[in-house]
Design a protein around this motif. Structure first.
Motif, PDB file in Angstrom:
ATOM      1  N   ARG A 195      28.950 -10.965 -17.464  1.00 37.41           N
ATOM      2  CA  ARG A 195      29.236 -12.322 -17.932  1.00 37.41           C
ATOM      3  C   ARG A 195      28.779 -12.523 -19.382  1.00 37.41           C
ATOM      4  NH1 ARG A 195      28.886 -11.917 -12.861  1.00 37.41           N
ATOM      5  NH2 ARG A 195      29.782 -13.373 -11.382  1.00 37.41           N
ATOM      6  N   LYS A 196      28.406 -11.400 -20.018  1.00 38.19           N
ATOM      7  CA  LYS A 196      27.903 -11.398 -21.401  1.00 38.19           C
ATOM      8  C   LYS A 196      26.688 -12.307 -21.538  1.00 38.19           C
ATOM      9  CE  LYS A 196      32.352 -10.285 -23.380  1.00 38.19           C
ATOM     10  NZ  LYS A 196      32.404  -8.964 -23.640  1.00 38.19           N
ATOM     11  N   MET A 197      25.795 -12.197 -20.568  1.00 37.90           N
ATOM     12  CA  MET A 197      24.562 -12.970 -20.562  1.00 37.90           C
ATOM     13  C   MET A 197      23.399 -12.037 -20.268  1.00 37.90           C
ATOM     14  SD  MET A 197      25.687 -16.252 -18.353  1.00 37.90           S
ATOM     15  CE  MET A 197      26.044 -17.746 -19.215  1.00 37.90           C
ATOM     16  N   GLY A 198      22.199 -12.539 -20.473  1.00 36.42           N
ATOM     17  CA  GLY A 198      21.002 -11.787 -20.143  1.00 36.42           C
ATOM     18  C   GLY A 198      20.454 -12.228 -18.799  1.00 36.42           C
ATOM     19  N   MET A 199      19.643 -11.381 -18.180  1.00 36.17           N
ATOM     20  CA  MET A 199      19.061 -11.682 -16.879  1.00 36.17           C
ATOM     21  C   MET A 199      17.605 -12.085 -17.053  1.00 36.17           C
ATOM     22  SD  MET A 199      17.015 -10.542 -14.101  1.00 36.17           S
ATOM     23  CE  MET A 199      16.742  -8.816 -14.272  1.00 36.17           C
ATOM     24  N   LEU A 200      17.244 -13.241 -16.479  1.00 33.04           N
ATOM     25  CA  LEU A 200      15.880 -13.726 -16.498  1.00 33.04           C
ATOM     26  C   LEU A 200      15.382 -13.780 -15.055  1.00 33.04           C
ATOM     27  CD1 LEU A 200      13.470 -15.045 -18.005  1.00 33.04           C
ATOM     28  CD2 LEU A 200      14.570 -17.239 -17.560  1.00 33.04           C
ATOM     29  N   PRO A 201      14.468 -12.877 -14.651  1.00 36.74           N
ATOM     30  CA  PRO A 201      13.971 -12.906 -13.276  1.00 36.74           C
ATOM     31  C   PRO A 201      13.106 -14.148 -13.046  1.00 36.74           C
ATOM     32  CG  PRO A 201      12.844 -11.206 -14.542  1.00 36.74           C
ATOM     33  CD  PRO A 201      13.874 -11.800 -15.437  1.00 36.74           C
ATOM     34  N   LEU A 202      13.282 -14.774 -11.873  1.00 32.64           N
ATOM     35  CA  LEU A 202      12.519 -15.972 -11.533  1.00 32.64           C
ATOM     36  C   LEU A 202      11.503 -15.706 -10.433  1.00 32.64           C
ATOM     37  CD1 LEU A 202      15.501 -18.502 -11.565  1.00 32.64           C
ATOM     38  CD2 LEU A 202      13.836 -18.073 -13.383  1.00 32.64           C
ATOM     39  N   TYR A 203      11.971 -15.352  -9.252  1.00 32.22           N
ATOM     40  CA  TYR A 203      11.109 -15.088  -8.104  1.00 32.22           C
ATOM     41  C   TYR A 203      11.619 -13.842  -7.392  1.00 32.22           C
ATOM     42  CZ  TYR A 203      10.318 -20.087  -8.780  1.00 32.22           C
ATOM     43  OH  TYR A 203      10.058 -21.304  -9.328  1.00 32.22           O
ATOM     44  N   GLY A 204      10.745 -13.225  -6.619  1.00 30.28           N
ATOM     45  CA  GLY A 204      11.162 -12.073  -5.845  1.00 30.28           C
ATOM     46  C   GLY A 204      10.119 -11.677  -4.836  1.00 30.28           C
ATOM     47  N   SER A 205      10.539 -10.864  -3.891  1.00 26.43           N
ATOM     48  CA  SER A 205       9.632 -10.380  -2.864  1.00 26.43           C
ATOM     49  C   SER A 205      10.183  -9.078  -2.303  1.00 26.43           C
ATOM     50  CB  SER A 205       9.505 -11.419  -1.744  1.00 26.43           C
ATOM     51  OG  SER A 205       8.634 -10.952  -0.738  1.00 26.43           O
ATOM     52  N   SER A 206       9.292  -8.264  -1.762  1.00 24.93           N
ATOM     53  CA  SER A 206       9.722  -7.022  -1.122  1.00 24.93           C
ATOM     54  C   SER A 206       8.841  -6.758   0.088  1.00 24.93           C
ATOM     55  CB  SER A 206       9.649  -5.849  -2.095  1.00 24.93           C
ATOM     56  OG  SER A 206       8.319  -5.621  -2.502  1.00 24.93           O
ATOM     57  N   GLU A 207       9.390  -5.996   1.027  1.00 29.30           N
ATOM     58  CA  GLU A 207       8.656  -5.654   2.239  1.00 29.30           C
ATOM     59  C   GLU A 207       8.867  -4.181   2.549  1.00 29.30           C
ATOM     60  OE1 GLU A 207       8.588  -6.976   6.903  1.00 29.30           O
ATOM     61  OE2 GLU A 207       9.049  -8.488   5.395  1.00 29.30           O
ATOM     62  N   GLU A 208       7.787  -3.508   2.849  1.00 26.59           N
ATOM     63  CA  GLU A 208       7.822  -2.078   3.137  1.00 26.59           C
ATOM     64  C   GLU A 208       8.544  -1.825   4.458  1.00 26.59           C
ATOM     65  OE1 GLU A 208       4.158   0.545   3.949  1.00 26.59           O
ATOM     66  OE2 GLU A 208       4.393   0.496   1.771  1.00 26.59           O
ATOM     67  N   GLY A 209       9.256  -0.710   4.516  1.00 22.09           N
ATOM     68  CA  GLY A 209       9.933  -0.309   5.740  1.00 22.09           C
ATOM     69  C   GLY A 209       9.101   0.704   6.505  1.00 22.09           C
ATOM     70  N   SER A 210       9.617   1.104   7.658  1.00 20.49           N
ATOM     71  CA  SER A 210       8.892   2.064   8.489  1.00 20.49           C
ATOM     72  C   SER A 210       9.275   3.508   8.165  1.00 20.49           C
ATOM     73  CB  SER A 210       9.151   1.772   9.967  1.00 20.49           C
ATOM     74  OG  SER A 210      10.534   1.865  10.260  1.00 20.49           O
ATOM     75  N   GLY A 211      10.267   3.708   7.307  1.00 20.23           N
ATOM     76  CA  GLY A 211      10.676   5.060   6.945  1.00 20.23           C
ATOM     77  C   GLY A 211      11.754   5.614   7.844  1.00 20.23           C
ATOM     78  N   ASP A 212      12.152   4.867   8.848  1.00 14.06           N
ATOM     79  CA  ASP A 212      13.253   5.278   9.724  1.00 14.06           C
ATOM     80  C   ASP A 212      14.280   4.142   9.746  1.00 14.06           C
ATOM     81  OD1 ASP A 212      11.987   3.365  11.214  1.00 14.06           O
ATOM     82  OD2 ASP A 212      11.278   4.719  12.761  1.00 14.06           O
ATOM     83  N   ALA A 213      15.285   4.278  10.587  1.00 18.08           N
ATOM     84  CA  ALA A 213      16.346   3.271  10.639  1.00 18.08           C
ATOM     85  C   ALA A 213      15.931   2.028  11.418  1.00 18.08           C
ATOM     86  CB  ALA A 213      17.596   3.882  11.249  1.00 18.08           C
ATOM     87  N   VAL A 214      14.754   2.047  12.050  1.00 18.33           N
ATOM     88  CA  VAL A 214      14.325   0.908  12.872  1.00 18.33           C
ATOM     89  C   VAL A 214      13.994  -0.298  11.995  1.00 18.33           C
ATOM     90  CG1 VAL A 214      12.602   0.106  14.531  1.00 18.33           C
ATOM     91  CG2 VAL A 214      13.489   2.430  14.686  1.00 18.33           C
ATOM     92  N   LYS A 215      13.148  -0.106  10.996  1.00 21.93           N
ATOM     93  CA  LYS A 215      12.751  -1.203  10.104  1.00 21.93           C
ATOM     94  C   LYS A 215      13.015  -0.779   8.661  1.00 21.93           C
ATOM     95  CE  LYS A 215       9.021  -4.165   8.690  1.00 21.93           C
ATOM     96  NZ  LYS A 215       7.747  -3.967   8.069  1.00 21.93           N
ATOM     97  N   PRO A 216      14.065  -1.317   8.043  1.00 18.92           N
ATOM     98  CA  PRO A 216      14.371  -0.924   6.670  1.00 18.92           C
ATOM     99  C   PRO A 216      13.465  -1.614   5.667  1.00 18.92           C
ATOM    100  CG  PRO A 216      15.946  -2.551   7.422  1.00 18.92           C
ATOM    101  CD  PRO A 216      15.054  -2.245   8.596  1.00 18.92           C
ATOM    102  N   ALA A 217      13.347  -1.030   4.502  1.00 18.81           N
ATOM    103  CA  ALA A 217      12.665  -1.687   3.391  1.00 18.81           C
ATOM    104  C   ALA A 217      13.597  -2.789   2.892  1.00 18.81           C
ATOM    105  CB  ALA A 217      12.376  -0.697   2.278  1.00 18.81           C
ATOM    106  N   THR A 218      13.036  -3.966   2.630  1.00 18.08           N
ATOM    107  CA  THR A 218      13.845  -5.094   2.185  1.00 18.08           C
ATOM    108  C   THR A 218      13.258  -5.681   0.904  1.00 18.08           C
ATOM    109  OG1 THR A 218      12.590  -6.634   3.552  1.00 18.08           O
ATOM    110  CG2 THR A 218      14.593  -5.704   4.517  1.00 18.08           C
ATOM    111  N   ALA A 219      14.116  -6.308   0.122  1.00 15.23           N
ATOM    112  CA  ALA A 219      13.673  -6.979  -1.095  1.00 15.23           C
ATOM    113  C   ALA A 219      14.719  -8.006  -1.499  1.00 15.23           C
ATOM    114  CB  ALA A 219      13.469  -5.973  -2.227  1.00 15.23           C
ATOM    115  N   TRP A 220      14.265  -9.007  -2.242  1.00 16.31           N
ATOM    116  CA  TRP A 220      15.172  -9.990  -2.820  1.00 16.31           C
ATOM    117  C   TRP A 220      14.653 -10.397  -4.193  1.00 16.31           C
ATOM    118  CZ3 TRP A 220      13.166 -14.781  -3.974  1.00 16.31           C
ATOM    119  CH2 TRP A 220      12.001 -15.160  -3.309  1.00 16.31           C
ATOM    120  N   LEU A 221      15.574 -10.876  -5.014  1.00 15.56           N
ATOM    121  CA  LEU A 221      15.237 -11.283  -6.373  1.00 15.56           C
ATOM    122  C   LEU A 221      16.108 -12.476  -6.743  1.00 15.56           C
ATOM    123  CD1 LEU A 221      13.915 -10.749  -9.210  1.00 15.56           C
ATOM    124  CD2 LEU A 221      15.898  -9.291  -9.678  1.00 15.56           C
ATOM    125  N   GLU A 222      15.467 -13.560  -7.153  1.00 17.23           N
ATOM    126  CA  GLU A 222      16.192 -14.694  -7.712  1.00 17.23           C
ATOM    127  C   GLU A 222      16.123 -14.567  -9.226  1.00 17.23           C
ATOM    128  OE1 GLU A 222      15.140 -18.564  -6.276  1.00 17.23           O
ATOM    129  OE2 GLU A 222      15.779 -18.080  -4.251  1.00 17.23           O
TER     130      GLU A 222
END
Length: 134
Positions: free
Chosen positions: A78-105
């Motif tokens: 969009r010919k704009m710059g990105m300014l991060p606002l908030y975010g969070s991440s969560e560790e996974g178990s290393g298998d397909a049961v619990k994936p690593a997750t993250a989000w960024l606003e």
């Protein structure tokens, strides 16, 4: 001479087992990669939220870096710059049961264009005042 064919057969068998083990791990990695989930949603105005889940991943460090790059690319289109606002991440178990997750606003915003001009220093001398002062 009889030991040489046995050695060749042993090496061939070990190579086949190693190759099969490698193929199964490649297959697992492909499954983890193909099951990755990512989406970008508009929060309000020019604020966006990107989120992702990576099965088979324990530490979310690479995931967070990936989301930042995706957000930069999203705003860059969009010919704009990105300014991060908030975010969070969560560790996974290393298998397909619990994936690593993250989000960024983040916010896509135009860059500030500052054009600096230098006018120099203007000094005005009144010669009559200088003559009277001396």
């Amino acid at each position: 001479m009889l030991k040489f064919p046995r050695l060749t057969a042993t090496i061939t068998a070990l190579a086949a087992v190693t190759l099969l083990a490698g193929c199964s791990s490649i297959r697992e990695e492909h499954e983890h990669f193909s099951n990755r989930d990512q989406k970008i949603e508009n929060v309000v105005g020019n604020v966006w939220r990107i989120s992702a889940a990576w099965p088979g991943t324990k530490a979310p460090t690479k995931l967070v870096e990936h989301l930042q790059k995706e957000a930069q690319q999203f705003c860059g289109q969009r010919k704009m710059g990105m300014l991060p606002l908030y975010g969070s991440s969560e560790e996974g178990s290393g298998d397909a049961v619990k994936p690593a997750t993250a989000w960024l606003e983040f916010r896509c915003q135009s860059g500030v264009h500052v054009e600096s001009t230098y006018d120099g220093i203007n000094i005005h001398y009144d010669l009559d005042e200088l003559d009277n002062a001396l």
